[in-house]
Write a protein that holds these residues in place. Structure first.
Motif, PDB file in Angstrom:
ATOM      1  N   GLN A 240     -57.137  68.573  74.946  1.00  0.00           N
ATOM      2  CA  GLN A 240     -55.898  68.670  74.175  1.00  0.00           C
ATOM      3  C   GLN A 240     -54.686  68.176  74.966  1.00  0.00           C
ATOM      4  N   PHE A 241     -54.780  68.335  76.289  1.00  0.00           N
ATOM      5  CA  PHE A 241     -53.569  68.126  77.063  1.00  0.00           C
ATOM      6  C   PHE A 241     -53.669  66.955  78.030  1.00  0.00           C
ATOM      7  N   ALA A 242     -54.619  66.020  77.734  1.00  0.00           N
ATOM      8  CA  ALA A 242     -54.801  64.874  78.620  1.00  0.00           C
ATOM      9  C   ALA A 242     -53.493  64.118  78.797  1.00  0.00           C
ATOM     10  N   ILE A 243     -52.696  64.069  77.710  1.00  0.00           N
ATOM     11  CA  ILE A 243     -51.459  63.290  77.743  1.00  0.00           C
ATOM     12  C   ILE A 243     -50.439  63.913  78.705  1.00  0.00           C
ATOM     13  N   VAL A 244     -50.580  65.222  78.954  1.00  0.00           N
ATOM     14  CA  VAL A 244     -49.599  65.911  79.793  1.00  0.00           C
ATOM     15  C   VAL A 244     -49.700  65.477  81.257  1.00  0.00           C
ATOM     16  N   PHE A 245     -50.930  65.145  81.702  1.00  0.00           N
ATOM     17  CA  PHE A 245     -51.131  64.819  83.112  1.00  0.00           C
ATOM     18  C   PHE A 245     -50.236  63.682  83.581  1.00  0.00           C
ATOM     19  N   GLN A 246     -50.163  62.637  82.747  1.00  0.00           N
ATOM     20  CA  GLN A 246     -49.391  61.484  83.192  1.00  0.00           C
ATOM     21  C   GLN A 246     -47.896  61.795  83.266  1.00  0.00           C
ATOM     22  N   PHE A 247     -47.446  62.700  82.379  1.00  0.00           N
ATOM     23  CA  PHE A 247     -46.032  63.080  82.450  1.00  0.00           C
ATOM     24  C   PHE A 247     -45.771  63.947  83.671  1.00  0.00           C
ATOM     25  N   LEU A 248     -46.770  64.757  84.005  1.00  0.00           N
ATOM     26  CA  LEU A 248     -46.687  65.565  85.211  1.00  0.00           C
ATOM     27  C   LEU A 248     -46.591  64.651  86.434  1.00  0.00           C
ATOM     28  N   LEU A 249     -47.449  63.625  86.429  1.00  0.00           N
ATOM     29  CA  LEU A 249     -47.425  62.662  87.528  1.00  0.00           C
ATOM     30  C   LEU A 249     -46.052  62.006  87.618  1.00  0.00           C
ATOM     31  N   MET A 250     -45.514  61.643  86.448  1.00  0.00           N
ATOM     32  CA  MET A 250     -44.206  60.990  86.419  1.00  0.00           C
ATOM     33  C   MET A 250     -43.133  61.915  86.984  1.00  0.00           C
ATOM     34  N   ALA A 251     -43.189  63.195  86.583  1.00  0.00           N
ATOM     35  CA  ALA A 251     -42.195  64.152  87.080  1.00  0.00           C
ATOM     36  C   ALA A 251     -42.311  64.299  88.598  1.00  0.00           C
ATOM     37  N   LEU A 252     -43.545  64.356  89.095  1.00  0.00           N
ATOM     38  CA  LEU A 252     -43.751  64.507  90.546  1.00  0.00           C
ATOM     39  C   LEU A 252     -43.205  63.299  91.293  1.00  0.00           C
ATOM     40  N   VAL A 253     -43.511  62.110  90.772  1.00  0.00           N
ATOM     41  CA  VAL A 253     -43.010  60.897  91.425  1.00  0.00           C
ATOM     42  C   VAL A 253     -41.485  60.900  91.440  1.00  0.00           C
ATOM     43  N   LEU A 254     -40.902  61.347  90.325  1.00  0.00           N
ATOM     44  CA  LEU A 254     -39.435  61.370  90.239  1.00  0.00           C
ATOM     45  C   LEU A 254     -38.830  62.314  91.267  1.00  0.00           C
ATOM     46  N   ILE A 255     -39.516  63.427  91.508  1.00  0.00           N
ATOM     47  CA  ILE A 255     -38.964  64.400  92.444  1.00  0.00           C
ATOM     48  C   ILE A 255     -39.122  63.909  93.882  1.00  0.00           C
ATOM     49  N   PHE A 256     -40.335  63.415  94.204  1.00  0.00           N
ATOM     50  CA  PHE A 256     -40.612  63.125  95.608  1.00  0.00           C
ATOM     51  C   PHE A 256     -40.423  61.659  95.989  1.00  0.00           C
ATOM     52  N   ARG A 257     -40.629  60.749  95.044  1.00  0.00           N
ATOM     53  CA  ARG A 257     -40.413  59.335  95.343  1.00  0.00           C
ATOM     54  C   ARG A 257     -39.698  58.685  94.171  1.00  0.00           C
ATOM     55  N   PRO A 258     -38.383  58.947  94.052  1.00  0.00           N
ATOM     56  CA  PRO A 258     -37.673  58.502  92.839  1.00  0.00           C
ATOM     57  C   PRO A 258     -37.768  56.999  92.588  1.00  0.00           C
ATOM     58  N   TYR A 259     -38.083  56.203  93.579  1.00  0.00           N
ATOM     59  CA  TYR A 259     -38.150  54.767  93.312  1.00  0.00           C
ATOM     60  C   TYR A 259     -39.561  54.285  93.058  1.00  0.00           C
ATOM     61  N   GLY A 260     -40.482  55.193  92.839  1.00  0.00           N
ATOM     62  CA  GLY A 260     -41.835  54.798  92.496  1.00  0.00           C
ATOM     63  C   GLY A 260     -42.703  54.622  93.729  1.00  0.00           C
ATOM     64  N   LEU A 261     -44.016  54.564  93.500  1.00  0.00           N
ATOM     65  CA  LEU A 261     -44.937  54.500  94.632  1.00  0.00           C
ATOM     66  C   LEU A 261     -44.705  53.257  95.475  1.00  0.00           C
ATOM     67  N   MET A 262     -44.458  52.109  94.813  1.00  0.00           N
ATOM     68  CA  MET A 262     -44.316  50.851  95.547  1.00  0.00           C
ATOM     69  C   MET A 262     -42.920  50.247  95.409  1.00  0.00           C
ATOM     70  N   GLY A 263     -42.030  50.945  94.714  1.00  0.00           N
ATOM     71  CA  GLY A 263     -40.710  50.367  94.479  1.00  0.00           C
ATOM     72  C   GLY A 263     -39.856  50.395  95.738  1.00  0.00           C
ATOM     73  N   GLU A 264     -38.905  49.473  95.784  1.00  0.00           N
ATOM     74  CA  GLU A 264     -38.001  49.462  96.936  1.00  0.00           C
ATOM     75  C   GLU A 264     -36.772  50.285  96.593  1.00  0.00           C
ATOM     76  N   SER A 265     -36.367  51.165  97.508  1.00  0.00           N
ATOM     77  CA  SER A 265     -35.143  51.919  97.247  1.00  0.00           C
ATOM     78  C   SER A 265     -33.951  51.019  97.527  1.00  0.00           C
ATOM     79  N   LYS A 266     -33.004  51.088  96.627  1.00  0.00           N
ATOM     80  CA  LYS A 266     -31.834  50.220  96.774  1.00  0.00           C
ATOM     81  C   LYS A 266     -30.643  51.034  97.247  1.00  0.00           C
TER      82      LYS A 266
END
Lengths: 320, 289
Positions: free
Chosen positions: B263-289
């Motif tokens: 039922q909640f498979a879709i939630v995982f990716q949003f969780l991942l997105m939230a985690l990335v936003l908190i710890f690596r706001p510029y993405g896994l491979m993005g360059e911070s500007k």
């Protein structure tokens, strides 16, 4: 300065008089249309706080509208709750969700902000489709709005369209007055400063993150309130309250009317609601026309209808 | 059924979806890295690819013809959008470009409903792709393997073009410094136009091969664009490698998540997105500007 205040006062008194007398001159059908316009004006005003003043382009404002609507309709259905408490809870639920999402989305500006709000809106939408206990899935939730009970008065019948019209208009006017005064408060000023130059605001020493969260929550509160009103008005809430089309609708209203001005969102909400009503009886491809108007305005009148109007007036003055 | 026994197959499912997602995301990333504008209409172009393919298949009966011509059709539409719409609002700033592409996406969805109707369409596959093969102890549809192969081929091709050819050098240079490349005498607007066309072509191709797999319907643009945005946030906007990594992660999250919490498979990716936003706001491979 003083003359400006007198002019503002006259405009507001004129508007109040117009709104108070309106139900006596139009049919019940048209009064219902006006109620829709009034509710969507509030929704567009709430969106304008973000998009127009803070310069934050959100594609997910329907989340707060929808959550407010679902909260209110469920309260009416399951609990014997007063109409004012009910609608206020709609606003509070919108604000709460706005706080939870806002903590994440305002970390990023510009393009990222736009797509984050969209993604979170879709998350809520997916949740609404699945969580049938609260939302009824595709069928929606239906409940009647209760009567208004004020201390010292007898029950006021909310089933009567005219009473309901006055109630909705009163609430929306209060909110609109707040939105208007908000732009004059320090936080409201900072809000516009964030749009113009975020770095400078940071250098001055403002806590940008906290201010953005607060602004986001305020905007979500009014969106929830508008959703609560819309839900109690239609007496049924379905996933159409929360889907992407709803999020697009409020963006279209605000942009077409003119973002960043006080009257723009209201003009846009009334204009689109009216067109929606008249054109949808003529053609089923009304959305296509709405999209075309939007694209044309983006290309040729980036400040919306009110911008167009100001340009036109300048043009006329110069000609004279 | 034993969870461990179907795990390898589920991982393969995730890989196929991840690569398809990457095929769509690569075009988006390319355009963003170059022009700094997030093309909201990218999902709509992908959808057009699927619908064009359906129509070509109906007229000619050849899937291979639609594989060649449908993406070209989408590329032409992309070029028209860039040349006659997007370029005109460029001066107003990014917000207007975003709004414009949003309006286009909105209109394309309505047009698709008007022309092809709102019902899901069934795309008939050629017999060569229709069967299944025995793989990892189960019968696996050939078509999904075909998606995997095509995606890998396109990725290899893009890599070669971007990093090994003169055209790729110009494109990468223009990403890094538009003014300088312009000053060196290259026609940067033309490069933009072709790049936008190429991004649209990629979206169209993904639509043609994704249509039969993910069901051709008017909601497919909105569905994929959410996954695309998650890819873009997680991977980092403008980074092709980031898009690849994020696509693969999301493919796995969806296919393995569905095993454990359907039922909640879709939630995982949003969780991942939230985690990335908190710890690596510029993405896994993005360059911070």
């Amino acid at each position: 300065m003083r003359r400006a205040w007198i002019r503002y006062g006259l405009v507001w008194i004129g508007l109040l008089g117009f709104l108070a007398l309106l139900p006596f001159f139009i049919s019940e059908f048209h009064l219902n249309l006006v109620i829709t316009m009034v509710i969507y004006s509030l929704f567009a005003l709430s969106y304008n706080i973000l998009f127009g003043h803070a310069g934050l382009l959100s594609f997910g404002h329907a989340a707060y509208f929808g959550v407010g609507a679902y909260t209110v309709i469920n309260l009416f259905k399951h609990y014997n709750i007063g109409i004012i408490t009910g609608i206020l809870s709609g606003g509070l639920s919108g604000a709460l969700l706005g706080l939870i999402f806002g903590l994440f989305v305002v970390r990023r500006g510009g393009t990222y902000f736009a797509l984050l709000t969209l993604a979170f809106n879709m998350l809520i939408y997916a949740g609404a489709e699945k969580w049938r206990f609260l939302t009824g899935g595709e069928d929606g939730v239906a409940a009647q709005r209760p009567d208004l009970v004020l201390p010292g008065f007898s029950k006021i019948d909310m089933f009567s369209t005219m009473n309901w019209y006055y109630f909705v208009t009163f609430i929306v006017l209060l909110c609109a007055a707040f939105c208007w005064f908000f732009t004059k408060t320090p936080l409201g000023r900072l809000n516009e400063c964030l749009r113009e130059n975020e770095d400078r605001a940071r250098f001055i020493g403002y806590n940008i993150y906290a201010s953005k969260v607060v602004i986001y929550v305020i905007s979500a509160f009014f969106a929830g309130l508008a959703g609560g009103l819309a839900g109690s008005f239609q007496e049924i809430v379905t996933v159409t309250f929360i889907n992407l089309d709803k999020a697009a609708e409020v963006l279209f209203m605000t942009f077409i009317g003119g973002a960043g001005t006080f009257w723009g969102p209201i003009i846009g909400a009334c204009f689109l609601t009216y067109l929606n009503d008249t054109l949808s009886t003529l053609t089923e491809h009304w959305s296509l026309i709405q999209g075309a108007i939007f694209i044309l305005l983006v290309m040729y009148a980036p400040k919306g209808l009110s911008g167009l109007f100001i340009e036109l007036r300048k043009h006329m003055v110069n000609r004279r | 059924m034993d969870l461990l026994a179907i795990l390898p197959i589920q991982v393969l499912h995730g890989l196929v979806y991840g690569m398809l997602l990457f095929l769509v995301a690569s075009g988006l990333t390319l355009i963003f890295g170059m022009m700094g504008v997030l093309n909201f209409a990218h999902g709509a172009l992908y959808m057009l690819g699927a619908y064009f393919s359906f129509s070509i298949l109906m007229w000619t009966g050849h899937f291979w013809l639609s594989l060649i011509f449908a993406p070209i059709g989408v590329a032409v539409i992309g070029i028209v959008i860039e040349r006659f719409l997007l370029r005109r609002v460029h001066a107003f700033g990014h917000a207007h470009e975003l709004l414009l592409t949003f309006g286009i996406a909105f209109m394309v969805e309505e047009l698709v409903k008007m022309i092809w109707g709102g019902e899901p369409l069934l795309v008939k596959l050629p017999s060569l792709l229709n069967g299944s093969v025995s793989l990892l102890g189960a019968e696996y549809p050939v078509y999904r393997l075909f998606i995997l192969i095509i995606s890998l081929m396109v990725f290899a091709l893009m890599f070669v073009i971007l990093f090994k050819t003169r055209a790729g050098i110009i494109v990468r240079a223009a990403v890094a410094n538009k003014e300088m490349v312009d000053a060196l005498g290259f026609n940067v607007p033309m490069v933009f136009l072709l790049l936008f066309g190429m991004g649209a072509w990629l979206a169209g191709l993904a639509g043609v091969i994704g249509g039969p797999y993910l069901i051709t319907n008017p909601g497919m643009a909105a569905t994929i664009i959410i996954d695309l945005f998650v890819v873009v946030v997680v991977g980092g906007l403008g980074s092709i490698e980031g898009a690849l990594l994020a696509s693969l992660i999301i493919g796995q999250l969806q296919s393995i998540g569905i095993l454990f919490l359907p039922q909640f498979a879709i939630v995982f990716q949003f969780l991942l997105m939230a985690l990335v936003l908190i710890f690596r706001p510029y993405g896994l491979m993005g360059e911070s500007k």
